[in-house]
Write an enzyme that holds these catalytic residues in place. Sequence first.
Site, PDB file in Angstrom:
ATOM      1  N   CYS A   2       0.860  -1.185   0.000  1.00 14.98           N
ATOM      2  CA  CYS A   2       0.000   0.000   0.000  1.00 14.98           C
ATOM      3  C   CYS A   2       0.895   1.232   0.000  1.00 14.98           C
ATOM      4  CB  CYS A   2      -0.864   0.026   1.258  1.00 14.98           C
ATOM      5  SG  CYS A   2      -1.840  -1.445   1.468  1.00 14.98           S
ATOM      6  N   ARG A  27       1.404   1.745  -5.901  1.00 18.61           N
ATOM      7  CA  ARG A  27       1.577   0.741  -4.836  1.00 18.61           C
ATOM      8  C   ARG A  27       0.254   0.069  -4.461  1.00 18.61           C
ATOM      9  NH1 ARG A  27       6.343   1.070  -1.993  1.00 18.61           N
ATOM     10  NH2 ARG A  27       5.350   0.113  -0.185  1.00 18.61           N
ATOM     11  N   TRP A  74      -3.702  -1.643  -1.243  1.00 15.73           N
ATOM     12  CA  TRP A  74      -3.671  -2.885  -2.041  1.00 15.73           C
ATOM     13  C   TRP A  74      -4.205  -3.948  -1.086  1.00 15.73           C
ATOM     14  CZ3 TRP A  74      -3.099  -4.042  -6.995  1.00 15.73           C
ATOM     15  CH2 TRP A  74      -2.891  -5.377  -7.368  1.00 15.73           C
ATOM     16  N   ASN A 100       0.669  -0.469   6.024  1.00 14.59           N
ATOM     17  CA  ASN A 100       1.103  -1.199   4.838  1.00 14.59           C
ATOM     18  C   ASN A 100       1.712  -2.491   5.343  1.00 14.59           C
ATOM     19  OD1 ASN A 100       2.129  -2.089   2.399  1.00 14.59           O
ATOM     20  ND2 ASN A 100       3.996  -0.878   2.582  1.00 14.59           N
ATOM     21  N   GLY A 101       1.218  -3.631   4.869  1.00 14.50           N
ATOM     22  CA  GLY A 101       1.808  -4.912   5.287  1.00 14.50           C
ATOM     23  C   GLY A 101       0.742  -5.875   5.776  1.00 14.50           C
ATOM     24  N   GLU A 484       8.630 -20.281 -19.902  1.00 11.80           N
ATOM     25  CA  GLU A 484       8.467 -18.934 -19.346  1.00 11.80           C
ATOM     26  C   GLU A 484       9.584 -18.008 -19.852  1.00 11.80           C
ATOM     27  OE1 GLU A 484       6.257 -17.293 -18.090  1.00 11.80           O
ATOM     28  OE2 GLU A 484       7.244 -15.585 -17.156  1.00 11.80           O
ATOM     29  N   LYS A 488       8.861 -14.577 -21.988  1.00  9.88           N
ATOM     30  CA  LYS A 488       9.418 -13.276 -21.593  1.00  9.88           C
ATOM     31  C   LYS A 488      10.171 -12.642 -22.753  1.00  9.88           C
ATOM     32  CE  LYS A 488       7.730 -12.365 -17.922  1.00  9.88           C
ATOM     33  NZ  LYS A 488       6.699 -13.225 -18.274  1.00  9.88           N
ATOM     34  N   GLU A 491       7.748 -11.452 -25.571  1.00  5.01           N
ATOM     35  CA  GLU A 491       6.872 -10.300 -25.297  1.00  5.01           C
ATOM     36  C   GLU A 491       7.673  -9.035 -25.007  1.00  5.01           C
ATOM     37  OE1 GLU A 491       4.380 -10.548 -21.810  1.00  5.01           O
ATOM     38  OE2 GLU A 491       5.752 -11.873 -20.798  1.00  5.01           O
ATOM     39  N   HIS A 507      13.481 -35.024 -31.360  1.00  6.22           N
ATOM     40  CA  HIS A 507      12.270 -35.392 -32.121  1.00  6.22           C
ATOM     41  C   HIS A 507      11.849 -34.296 -33.085  1.00  6.22           C
ATOM     42  CE1 HIS A 507      11.827 -38.944 -29.659  1.00  6.22           C
ATOM     43  NE2 HIS A 507      11.966 -38.207 -28.571  1.00  6.22           N
ATOM     44  N   LYS A 607      -1.873  -5.419 -19.789  1.00  7.01           N
ATOM     45  CA  LYS A 607      -1.579  -6.068 -18.511  1.00  7.01           C
ATOM     46  C   LYS A 607      -2.655  -7.081 -18.158  1.00  7.01           C
ATOM     47  CE  LYS A 607       0.656  -7.057 -14.859  1.00  7.01           C
ATOM     48  NZ  LYS A 607       1.846  -7.925 -15.037  1.00  7.01           N
TER      49      LYS A 607
END
Length: 612
Positions: A2, A27, A74, A100-101, A484, A488, A491, A507, A607
């Site tokens: 946050c 945040r 958040w 925050n936390g 992955e 990355k 993109e 193969h 996103k």
Amino acid sequence: MCGIVGYTGPQSAITPLIEGLRRLEYRGYDSAGIALGTANRLFIEKRAGKLLNLESALTATPPVANSGIGHTRWATHGGPTDRNAHPHVDNEGKLAVIHNGIIENYTQLRADLEARGHVFTSETDTESVAHLLSDLRKSHNGDLSAAMREAVKSLRGSFTLLAIHADQPEVIVGVRRNSPLVVGLGNKENFLASDVAAFIDYTKRAVELGQDEVVTITPVGIEITDLEGNKLVPKEYEITWDSSAAQKGGFTHFMLKEIFEQPKAVADTLLGRINADDHIVLDELHLTNDEIKSLKKIVVLACGTAFHAGMIAKYAIEKWAQITVEVELASEFRYRDPLVDSQTLVIAISQSGETMDTLMALRHAKSLGARILAVCNTNSSTIPRESDAVLYTHAGPEIAVASTKAFLTQVIAVYLIGLHLAQTRGVMTGHQVREIFEEMSELPAKIEQILETVEPLRELTRGFKDSNSVLFLGRHVGFPVALEGALKLKELAYMHAEGFAGGELKHGPIALIEEGTPVIAILPFGHEHGLDEKMLSNVQEVKARGARVIVIAREGAEVTGAEHIIRIPSASSLLQPILATVPLQVFAYEMAVVRGNDVDQPRNLAKSVTVE
Ligand code: AGP
């Protein structure tokens, strides 16, 4: 994660507070609120949603106040509603707190405080602190700083807290533990914030606070103490960033900042997830032990990077819980006639919680009678809301389109689910679970170690900037890592890249190898089937045909045939993805930078893909 801000000084506080929150919205933006310190009472305004909602609620002229605290949320505990928005106040409405936390022991705190007559109005962990501080301030004759010092001694978890009381509105008290808090030193005015972005337009003089340090600010000065009340000398420094860089924590791009946030994201996702009896604690799971024991299979639904986390889930959950796991691309599952029923647990993995392919697949599975467990990073988004249960990752907002910290925390989440299922189904003992959990708890420090070697890796990457294609090889849980790494690179660098299972090379894909083809091989972390030797054979096969091979290998592993070796700390073979993925994220990041691409918002991408 946050955003928090505090101001005390000659200005009308509303401006530095709102402007500070605007700079901190990256945040978290589930809700926003402020508490203004006016004579003998606090003015509180808070609204769910973005800062704009709070600002429109403030159009009626708020009282003139020269101090206050502000928060942009958040959500972790409790959905993004007006009631759960910060600040939270005591029952007299004279003490306000923002946070925050995560307060790990808030349920016990709340029970004790309710027993003492405190009435709670929200579902948050933070509100417990407001009531606790209110009691302690009274027992310390109105000394809010002393009350904060004592309160912290009974809190467990990670937190930054700010508090203000109507009786002394010019005084703001803050404290931090495993969560950021920085002081801004102005001319007859002082600031507190999650990071310097909030006050950099007012002052570039700052003081960083250490663990469990309590800071008290007034317009005329600041005081920092430890929890025993011993005064500490403020360590002042000059901020050299501009405001844009400040929002990225001094990093050039949000993506690099989020790569570096991964140790904390993993640590926060693990926080409080095992109890003293060696049981995994997934309190949002809402699945009874009998339901878990009756499960016949698990189906993972996801897209993109989240799908790769799902592939890793298969290896871990099948090994630990000994239950069949099928991993499906959500966009394909949606149009099949899958064998799913009430004894199927569907795990829908999504960072945004809004991916339409995953949402539609989830609805399809639900219509067939499956129970739905969401793994999500965005509190109260659509996918968790339409699921029977949810396990939130605590990566904090992920701003860059390319997912990094969300991916690592998704993998941690599926590991936790696997351990919980194994324990509940009686396949693993508490001791076995504790052993794996303890090793997972070492991962943040190991990620930090890898991040210390970022610069040589970035330089190595630049040497491949003119390549047309890069191939990634992995085996076992390294295979999803290879996929992955390829995603990355695609993109971010707009390069052709492809990930393969090492055993598949012969193969067909080996025909792609020609002189100079870059190949990144992810060496398994040792395995009962000697997979590392088999991967080294793959390395020799591609090298013999002209490939330039980079090997990602654990410390101490014997490596032959590589042009470059990227060493990473070792761990159990199933935990390898958390470590092996990080160099691939940096490789893709640097390739995007050196090719001049928009790192945080790559072309053609969004996103959150809210269309099918
Ligand atoms: C990952 O880098 C991409 N941005 C993309 O593949 C993403 O993982 C995918 O769109 C799924 O998004 P979600 O996790 O929000 O559902």
